[in-house]
Write an enzyme that holds these catalytic residues in place. Sequence first.
Site, PDB file in Angstrom:
ATOM      1  N   ASP A 112      -2.635  -8.679  11.862  1.00  0.00           N
ATOM      2  CA  ASP A 112      -4.112  -8.920  11.389  1.00  0.00           C
ATOM      3  C   ASP A 112      -4.589 -10.102  12.124  1.00  0.00           C
ATOM      4  O   ASP A 112      -5.674 -10.576  12.100  1.00  0.00           O
ATOM      5  CB  ASP A 112      -3.900  -9.377   9.837  1.00  0.00           C
ATOM      6  CG  ASP A 112      -3.322  -7.980   8.899  1.00  0.00           C
ATOM      7  OD1 ASP A 112      -3.979  -7.143   9.265  1.00  0.00           O
ATOM      8  OD2 ASP A 112      -2.812  -8.047   8.123  1.00  0.00           O
TER       9      ASP A 112
ATOM     10  N   HIS B  84       5.457 -12.584   7.927  1.00  0.00           N
ATOM     11  CA  HIS B  84       5.613 -11.316   7.316  1.00  0.00           C
ATOM     12  C   HIS B  84       6.763 -11.017   6.565  1.00  0.00           C
ATOM     13  O   HIS B  84       7.701 -11.995   6.592  1.00  0.00           O
ATOM     14  CB  HIS B  84       5.945 -10.327   8.489  1.00  0.00           C
ATOM     15  CG  HIS B  84       5.775  -8.825   8.067  1.00  0.00           C
ATOM     16  ND1 HIS B  84       6.508  -8.075   7.630  1.00  0.00           N
ATOM     17  CD2 HIS B  84       4.391  -8.024   8.400  1.00  0.00           C
ATOM     18  CE1 HIS B  84       5.920  -6.881   7.383  1.00  0.00           C
ATOM     19  NE2 HIS B  84       4.847  -6.828   7.755  1.00  0.00           N
TER      20      HIS B  84
ATOM     21  N   SER C  58       0.854  -1.326  -0.045  1.00  0.00           N
ATOM     22  CA  SER C  58       0.012  -0.003   0.041  1.00  0.00           C
ATOM     23  C   SER C  58       0.763   1.307  -0.041  1.00  0.00           C
ATOM     24  O   SER C  58       0.520   2.300  -0.781  1.00  0.00           O
ATOM     25  CB  SER C  58      -0.968   0.134   1.232  1.00  0.00           C
ATOM     26  OG  SER C  58      -0.333  -0.242   2.423  1.00  0.00           O
TER      27      SER C  58
ATOM     28  N   HIS D 153      -2.078  -8.836   1.901  1.00  0.00           N
ATOM     29  CA  HIS D 153      -1.826  -7.665   2.673  1.00  0.00           C
ATOM     30  C   HIS D 153      -2.941  -7.132   3.514  1.00  0.00           C
ATOM     31  O   HIS D 153      -3.363  -7.987   4.452  1.00  0.00           O
ATOM     32  CB  HIS D 153      -1.563  -6.618   1.463  1.00  0.00           C
ATOM     33  CG  HIS D 153      -0.688  -5.396   1.942  1.00  0.00           C
ATOM     34  ND1 HIS D 153      -0.471  -4.912   3.329  1.00  0.00           N
ATOM     35  CD2 HIS D 153      -0.805  -3.691   1.312  1.00  0.00           C
ATOM     36  CE1 HIS D 153      -0.004  -3.890   3.435  1.00  0.00           C
ATOM     37  NE2 HIS D 153      -0.111  -3.108   2.274  1.00  0.00           N
TER      38      HIS D 153
ATOM     39  N   ARG E 149       2.722  -5.005  17.209  1.00  0.00           N
ATOM     40  CA  ARG E 149       1.002  -4.242  16.932  1.00  0.00           C
ATOM     41  C   ARG E 149       0.270  -5.540  17.383  1.00  0.00           C
ATOM     42  O   ARG E 149      -0.826  -5.032  17.920  1.00  0.00           O
ATOM     43  CB  ARG E 149       1.155  -4.022  15.617  1.00  0.00           C
ATOM     44  CG  ARG E 149       1.611  -2.707  14.974  1.00  0.00           C
ATOM     45  CD  ARG E 149       1.759  -2.616  13.503  1.00  0.00           C
ATOM     46  NE  ARG E 149       1.956  -3.912  12.692  1.00  0.00           N
ATOM     47  CZ  ARG E 149       1.893  -3.982  11.327  1.00  0.00           C
ATOM     48  NH1 ARG E 149       1.536  -2.945  10.515  1.00  0.00           N
ATOM     49  NH2 ARG E 149       2.162  -5.033  10.692  1.00  0.00           N
TER      50      ARG E 149
HETATM   51  N1  CMX Z   1       1.074 -19.913   6.361  1.00  0.00           N
HETATM   52  C1  CMX Z   1       1.567 -20.556   5.568  1.00  0.00           C
HETATM   53  N2  CMX Z   1       2.513 -20.642   4.942  1.00  0.00           N
HETATM   54  C2  CMX Z   1       3.237 -19.321   4.743  1.00  0.00           C
HETATM   55  C3  CMX Z   1       2.995 -18.239   5.566  1.00  0.00           C
HETATM   56  C4  CMX Z   1       1.812 -18.710   6.498  1.00  0.00           C
HETATM   57  N3  CMX Z   1       0.989 -17.618   7.241  1.00  0.00           N
HETATM   58  N4  CMX Z   1       3.748 -17.205   5.488  1.00  0.00           N
HETATM   59  C5  CMX Z   1       4.519 -17.509   4.548  1.00  0.00           C
HETATM   60  N5  CMX Z   1       4.441 -18.833   4.093  1.00  0.00           N
HETATM   61  C6  CMX Z   1       4.933 -19.466   3.108  1.00  0.00           C
HETATM   62  C7  CMX Z   1       4.802 -18.777   1.817  1.00  0.00           C
HETATM   63  O1  CMX Z   1       3.789 -18.947   1.252  1.00  0.00           O
HETATM   64  C8  CMX Z   1       5.834 -19.366   0.809  1.00  0.00           C
HETATM   65  O2  CMX Z   1       5.547 -20.370   0.358  1.00  0.00           O
HETATM   66  P1  CMX Z   1       6.136 -20.766  -1.102  1.00  0.00           P
HETATM   67  O3  CMX Z   1       7.519 -20.681  -0.938  1.00  0.00           O
HETATM   68  O4  CMX Z   1       5.427 -21.963  -1.394  1.00  0.00           O
HETATM   69  O5  CMX Z   1       5.573 -19.596  -1.921  1.00  0.00           O
HETATM   70  C9  CMX Z   1       7.048 -19.339   2.063  1.00  0.00           C
HETATM   71  O6  CMX Z   1       6.258 -19.455   3.145  1.00  0.00           O
HETATM   72  C10 CMX Z   1       8.148 -18.297   2.326  1.00  0.00           C
HETATM   73  O7  CMX Z   1       7.303 -17.059   2.525  1.00  0.00           O
HETATM   74  P2  CMX Z   1       8.064 -15.852   3.170  1.00  0.00           P
HETATM   75  O8  CMX Z   1       9.208 -15.442   2.328  1.00  0.00           O
HETATM   76  O9  CMX Z   1       8.042 -16.160   4.745  1.00  0.00           O
HETATM   77  O10 CMX Z   1       6.879 -14.657   3.192  1.00  0.00           O
HETATM   78  P3  CMX Z   1       6.678 -13.495   2.015  1.00  0.00           P
HETATM   79  O11 CMX Z   1       7.453 -12.504   2.407  1.00  0.00           O
HETATM   80  O12 CMX Z   1       6.598 -14.185   0.718  1.00  0.00           O
HETATM   81  O13 CMX Z   1       5.240 -13.102   2.499  1.00  0.00           O
HETATM   82  C11 CMX Z   1       3.390 -12.784   3.669  1.00  0.00           C
HETATM   83  C12 CMX Z   1       4.782 -12.425   3.573  1.00  0.00           C
HETATM   84  C13 CMX Z   1       2.959 -11.926   4.874  1.00  0.00           C
HETATM   85  C14 CMX Z   1       2.629 -12.501   2.491  1.00  0.00           C
HETATM   86  C15 CMX Z   1       3.130 -14.209   3.942  1.00  0.00           C
HETATM   87  O14 CMX Z   1       3.607 -14.457   5.391  1.00  0.00           O
HETATM   88  C16 CMX Z   1       1.686 -14.663   4.029  1.00  0.00           C
HETATM   89  O15 CMX Z   1       1.109 -15.069   3.260  1.00  0.00           O
HETATM   90  N6  CMX Z   1       0.930 -14.426   5.441  1.00  0.00           N
HETATM   91  C17 CMX Z   1      -0.619 -14.815   5.553  1.00  0.00           C
HETATM   92  C18 CMX Z   1      -1.323 -13.558   5.118  1.00  0.00           C
HETATM   93  C19 CMX Z   1      -1.080 -12.467   6.051  1.00  0.00           C
HETATM   94  O16 CMX Z   1      -1.289 -12.490   7.149  1.00  0.00           O
HETATM   95  N7  CMX Z   1      -0.887 -11.423   5.550  1.00  0.00           N
HETATM   96  C20 CMX Z   1      -0.690 -10.005   6.479  1.00  0.00           C
HETATM   97  C21 CMX Z   1       0.813  -9.463   6.174  1.00  0.00           C
HETATM   98  C22 CMX Z   1       0.620  -8.242   6.978  1.00  0.00           C
HETATM   99  C23 CMX Z   1      -0.020  -7.149   6.381  1.00  0.00           C
HETATM  100  O17 CMX Z   1       0.316  -6.591   5.498  1.00  0.00           O
HETATM  101  O18 CMX Z   1      -1.339  -6.663   6.570  1.00  0.00           O
END
Ligand code: CMX
Length: 438
Positions: free
Chosen positions: A372, A317, A240, A270, A326
């Site tokens: 979140d 994250h 964002s 996000h 937070r």
């Molecule tokens: N549950 C399961 N798997 C997860 C995970 C979770 N909560 N968080 C990361 N992973 C996985 C990723 O999907 C990725 O898998 P692949 O290699 O198969 O693609 C792997 O772990 C590596 O990811 P990462 O480098 O740790 O995380 P990213 O930087 O790519 O993504 C985020 C960060 C937040 C998108 C991810 O942790 C996620 O999808 N979390 C769940 C959604 C969420 O809570 N989002 C809110 C974030 C805060 C905000 O912006 O509001």
Amino acid sequence: MSDLKSKLRQKIEEWRPRIKRLVEDYGDVVIDQVTIEQVIGGMRGLKVLVTDISYLDPNEGIRYRGYTLPELIEKLPKPKGAEMPFVEGVWYLLLTGEMPTEQEVEEVVEEFQRRRILPKVVYEVIDASPCCSHPMTIFASAILALHRESFFVKKYNAGISKTDYWAPTFEDAMSLLAKLPEIATYIHAKLYRDGKRIQSNPNLDFGANFAWMIGIKPPYDDVSRMHFILHADHESGNVSAHTGHLVASSLSDIYLSIAAMINGLAGPLHGLANQEVLRWLQDVREKLGGDDPTEAELKKIVWDTLDSGQVIPGYGHAVLRKTDPRYLIQREFSLKHMPDDPLFKYTDMLYTIVPAILQEQGKAKNPWPNVDAQSGIIQWHYGVREYDFYTVLFGIGRAIGICANLIWDRALMYPLERPKSITTEMLEELAGIKKGSV
Ligand code: CMX
């Protein structure tokens, strides 16, 4: 001119020579290198943006203008009898870098009160939205409808100097932020309360007036303040913030840039994650017949979710490597005000089991909860049960930090953003891969 605006002008004049010197005398200093993994992998960790509004340390979490969130909550002026500070004080701090006095906050409170009234066109746009539209879609459309009010556009068309762009941007930001609670609560009334709207209370601050208009009694005013403050900024690289900065870099005004930022926030990786947390938890609760869960039951459900290829919403994250502060502030608030809430009990049990499971699975770089994981549970407890509305609340908060960033972008005359792209073949050549060897 308001005190806030003249304080800002003084800060801008002090800051400009620092940027000028960095570019003119040190412009060729190398600060980072770029790998193929970073280019393909969403530019993770690349130091290519600059902001002084907030800084995210992977282990400590966010600091706004050098203050941790607990420090900020302790030091900022609060309304009489409130646990949480004025949102207006955070706006002052983010903009100027200075902790405001009560008097300075009061002035911003009054200024926002004066700028609240929505033009008719905003109601018309919201009224015209199809009933099945997501509230974030309506929110972005309503903000776009304000574009025609832009003071920056008027000044730009009249031929204002580049050094003064920040001043009408500030005016637009003040007007937009003041209106966001009105827009959001009208969307809420329209979608979920048969259009029955509660008029603004002219005597209340930003957070309390939001609580008033959504029709929820204290301590929901503190919940609102806490929510908007905790979500206000998370440095520049998140979707964002980066979207807002990118769009504004073409000199699109605040309304166009913030509407774009809202669209970025609306994605499930996000801001939409807070809605996803609630949806997932309700699903889990249903599977368990509404009973309090046992650890074994919850562990199985977490594994089932992962095995079906889904993420656990609210965990992980892109930058943080520890539990999000937070999350912890909201958990503390929940322990004090709603320890027996059934969904909070689920959330708290998940906090004890999810990190170990994500670590065992070995994919997520950060197994800990983010903001979140907790925010929607509090909203649900106090009566905002339409969870597809939660990201709108996130959007109100985040707009505060992004508006501060955009004003400073204009003040420091940051140019159009334009990175260079290359082709896959060029990447293969750089990697030394022979053509056709795959
Ligand atoms: N549950 C399961 N798997 C997860 C995970 C979770 N909560 N968080 C990361 N992973 C996985 C990723 O999907 C990725 O898998 P692949 O290699 O198969 O693609 C792997 O772990 C590596 O990811 P990462 O480098 O740790 O995380 P990213 O930087 O790519 O993504 C985020 C960060 C937040 C998108 C991810 O942790 C996620 O999808 N979390 C769940 C959604 C969420 O809570 N989002 C809110 C974030 C805060 C905000 O912006 O509001």
